[in-house]
Every structure is written in structure tokens, then in C-alpha cells.
Design an enzyme around this catalytic site. Structure first.
Site, mmCIF file in Angstrom:
data_model
loop_
_atom_site.group_PDB
_atom_site.id
_atom_site.type_symbol
_atom_site.label_atom_id
_atom_site.label_comp_id
_atom_site.label_asym_id
_atom_site.label_seq_id
_atom_site.Cartn_x
_atom_site.Cartn_y
_atom_site.Cartn_z
ATOM 1 N N THR A 131 -4.975 -1.586 5.931
ATOM 2 C CA THR A 131 -3.761 0.245 6.807
ATOM 3 C C THR A 131 -4.945 0.300 8.016
ATOM 4 O OG1 THR A 131 -3.506 1.225 4.912
ATOM 5 C CG2 THR A 131 -3.521 2.215 6.470
ATOM 6 N N GLY A 187 -3.872 4.030 -2.520
ATOM 7 C CA GLY A 187 -3.197 5.257 -2.217
ATOM 8 C C GLY A 187 -3.025 6.046 -3.394
#
Ligand code: ASP
Length: 339
Positions: free
Chosen positions: A199, A253
Site C-alpha cells: 500500500t 489492516g
């Protein structure tokens, strides 16, 4: 630094001749140029109208930051820097974790998550969005054009189309082939290893001392359909407080959401910690609560003074720092390690 810039230019030309995308070239640069440091430097940027700083996660951060500084040169704000940097990575079809080319979920759908936040605490986000190449730009539209913070799924896609974004097939042949290969065993392991997460989280401080941040991803590869990670969640994947600092996260996450990681980093800076110590403390919070033998999380932070820091559970996390100081631009790729 001039030598390095020459080297980067030559490498870009060479990479172009080989048909490599700028981001693929940046990955080569990362391999060549990574510098190992035990603790991140704490130099202040001494913000005035001639200084600015941008920090971004992973090797692709080097070229993303360069794109951000082009936006600054054109008179752009910290948020313009963030959007320009994000777009460069989102449109790189070779990258398998952001935008087009991202690895799909277990059913073969590429679903994107992104958010942005500015120094005034304004925020926008999209999650579980399909078919739209520039999710961070759509998140910015949510922030600027709607009374909301977050749009999800088909609603986000419809909004993007209304805003003039063109629907695009985001599943590249390369990502499709990787998915077919994965399906042979179909092992669903919601863990992230050191190679499987990049990311981009981006933080910028512009010449006027305005902070902004962005985060954009295709999320965990082969995730369950509908799974949303930390990256589009304000406070988890990203948080900006214009009076204190900004932080972003990369990695698994679920661990970041459960500890509201980026908000925690900013709050620790508010209580007086420098960015490095704040990132270390937020990482420790995860390590104290979860078995981290098989998961990676990295935090990156930039404070209002331009100081930066980063830390991760495991070695292997790196980030790019680009600084404009009295008309000189410097770039560095730094590995975050245990000190
Ligand atoms: N944080 C992202 C997620 O959990 C993954 C990543 O950093 O690549 O979706």
C-alpha cells in the site's frame, strides 16, 4: 545528491527503453539505493516558504514523491502533492498492490480502498470500490464535493462516474494469472508476509506548513469479497492533525484497525513524542496484544515541524523521504529497522 539524481534520470531512460514503468524502475532504484539506518533521522525541516517535505511508504515512494513535488512546483498544496503522488502509483499496471494491476479478491474482483485528509481535518474516503483507476482522487472528491466522509462499493463507483471518472477493467493479465495460480491451492490465509503488502501511504508538508495525507491500496491479496482493510479508514490507515502531525500505516489492516493505529501515532506526537518514538510505541501496542510472528505492520509519521520517523514489527519495511530545502531537493530511501 546530484550524482544520485543523474543516476535516477539515467535509470528512468534505461528502464523506459526496456519497457519498464516508472514504478518498476523505482523498485530497481530501491534495490540499488536503499540505505540502512538504525533510527530515523530527526532533523527538522524548518518550514518556511522555501521548504517542504514528503514521506511515502515503500520503494515506489521515491517516484511518487517526485511527482508530488512537481505538483508543488506548479503552485499546488500539500493535498495536490498527495493526489499527484498517488495517481502515479495507482496507474502503474505493473504494481500488484495499488490501483490497476492490484491482486484481486478470492473471487477475482479487484476492489480498491483509499482515503485522504488535510490540515483542517477534512477527510474523504472510498472503500470496496471497483472499476475506477484513481481511488484517492475519488476520495478527494468525496471530501470536497459531498457532506460525507466515506462512500462504499457500488455507491462509490456510481459517484466516481458522476464525477467524470471512466470505468476501467482493473484486472490485468498478470494479476489474473496470479489469481488462477492461487486458485490451484486456494489457501485462504488472512496474513500478510513481508513481501505481500505495499500500500502507498503518503504524507506531505508544503511550503505554507500545511500537512496532508493519503493512503491507497488494492488491499490484501485474495481477501474475502467485501473485505475492507485499514487503508480507507480515517484514524486507522491515515490520520492528519494540522496542528500536530500526520501518520499512515501499511501491513495487515486488521491489526491496524483494532488498535486505531494512525490516530494513536498522532495522539502520541500530540503528547510530546517525536515521530520515531510515536511509531515505535504504536507498533509495540500491536505486539503487546497480538501474535505478530506472522504479520507485518509499519507506521510512518511526519510532524508539523517536518520531523519524520517510521517503525515496523519486522524488518523489511522501507520508506522514501524527499525534502525541498532552500531550493535543493534531496531524496532518500530508508529501511526501517529495530534500533
Ligand atoms: N493495509 C492494507 C490492507 O490491510 C494492505 C497493505 O498495506 O498493503 O488492506
Amino acid at each position: 545528491m546530484t550524482d544520485r539524481r543523474d543516476f535516477l534520470k539515467k535509470l528512468a531512460v534505461f528502464g523506459g527503453a526496456l519497457g519498464l514503468s516508472p514504478i518498476a524502475v523505482s523498485r530497481m532504484v530501491g534495490a540499488e539505493e536503499a540505505k540502512l539506518v538504525k533510527n530515523s533521522p530527526q532533523d527538522s525541516c524548518f518550514i518556511n516558504n522555501e521548504t517542504a517535505r514528503m514521506v511515502s511508504t515503500w520503494n515506489h515512494g521515491i517516484l511518487a514523491n517526485a511527482e508530488g513535488f512537481k505538483a508543488l512546483e506548479k503552485g499546488g498544496s500539500a493535498m495536490d502533492m498527495i493526489e499527484a503522488a498517488a495517481r502515479l502509483v495507482e496507474e502503474d499496471a505493473e504494481g500488484i498492490s495499488v490501483g490497476i494491476g492490484g491482486l484481486p479478491d478470492r473471487d477475482g474482483n479487484v476492489t480498491l480502498d483509499a482515503c485522504c485528509m488535510d490540515h483542517k481535518g477534512r477527510a474523504g474516503s472510498v472503500c470496496f470500490m471497483q472499476d475506477i483507476m484513481y481511488p484517492l482522487s475519488v476520495a478527494r472528491k468525496v471530501m470536497e464535493e459531498t457532506p460525507h466522509v466515506m462512500l462504499a462499493g457500488e455507491g462509490a463507483r456510481q459517484f466516481a462516474i458522476e464525477q467524470g471518472f471512466t470505468p476501467t477493467n482493473l484486472l490485468t493479465e498478470k494479476a489474473h494469472a496470479a489469481w488462477e495460480n492461487w486458485k490451484e491451492k486456494s489457501q485462504y490465509k488472512p496474513i500478510i508476509n513481508i513481501e505481500n503488502h505495499d500500500t502507498i501511504g503518503i504524507l506531505a508538508l508544503d511550503k505554507k506548513g500545511r500537512l496532508a495525507g493519503g493512503c491507497t491500496t488494492s488491499g490484501l491479496a485474495y481477501k474475502m469479497h467485501g473485505r475492507v482493510g485499514d487503508s480507507p479508514i480515517i484514524g486507522a490507515g491515515l490520520f492528519v492533525d494540522g496542528e500536530v502531525g500526520a501518520a499512515t500505516a501499511t501491513g495487515l489492516g486488521e491489526a491496524v484497525i483494532r488498535t486505531v493505529g494512525s490516530f494513536l501515532v498522532v495522539e502520541l506526537m500530540r503528547s510530546g513524542m517525536d515521530p520515531q518514538k510515536a511509531c515505535e510505541t504504536a507498533v509495540k501496542r500491536i505486539m503487546d496484544r497480538m501474535d505478530t510472528s506472522n504479520l507485518q505492520v509499519g507506521y510512518l509519521a511526519l510532524d508539523k515541524q517536518g520531523r519524520y520517523g517510521a517503525h515496523a514489527i519486522h524488518n523489511g519495511f522501507n520508506y522514501a523521504v524527499t525534502t525541498l530545502k532552500y531550493s535543493n531537493i534531496t531524496e532518500e530511501l530508508i529501511d526501517s529497522t529495530w534500533g
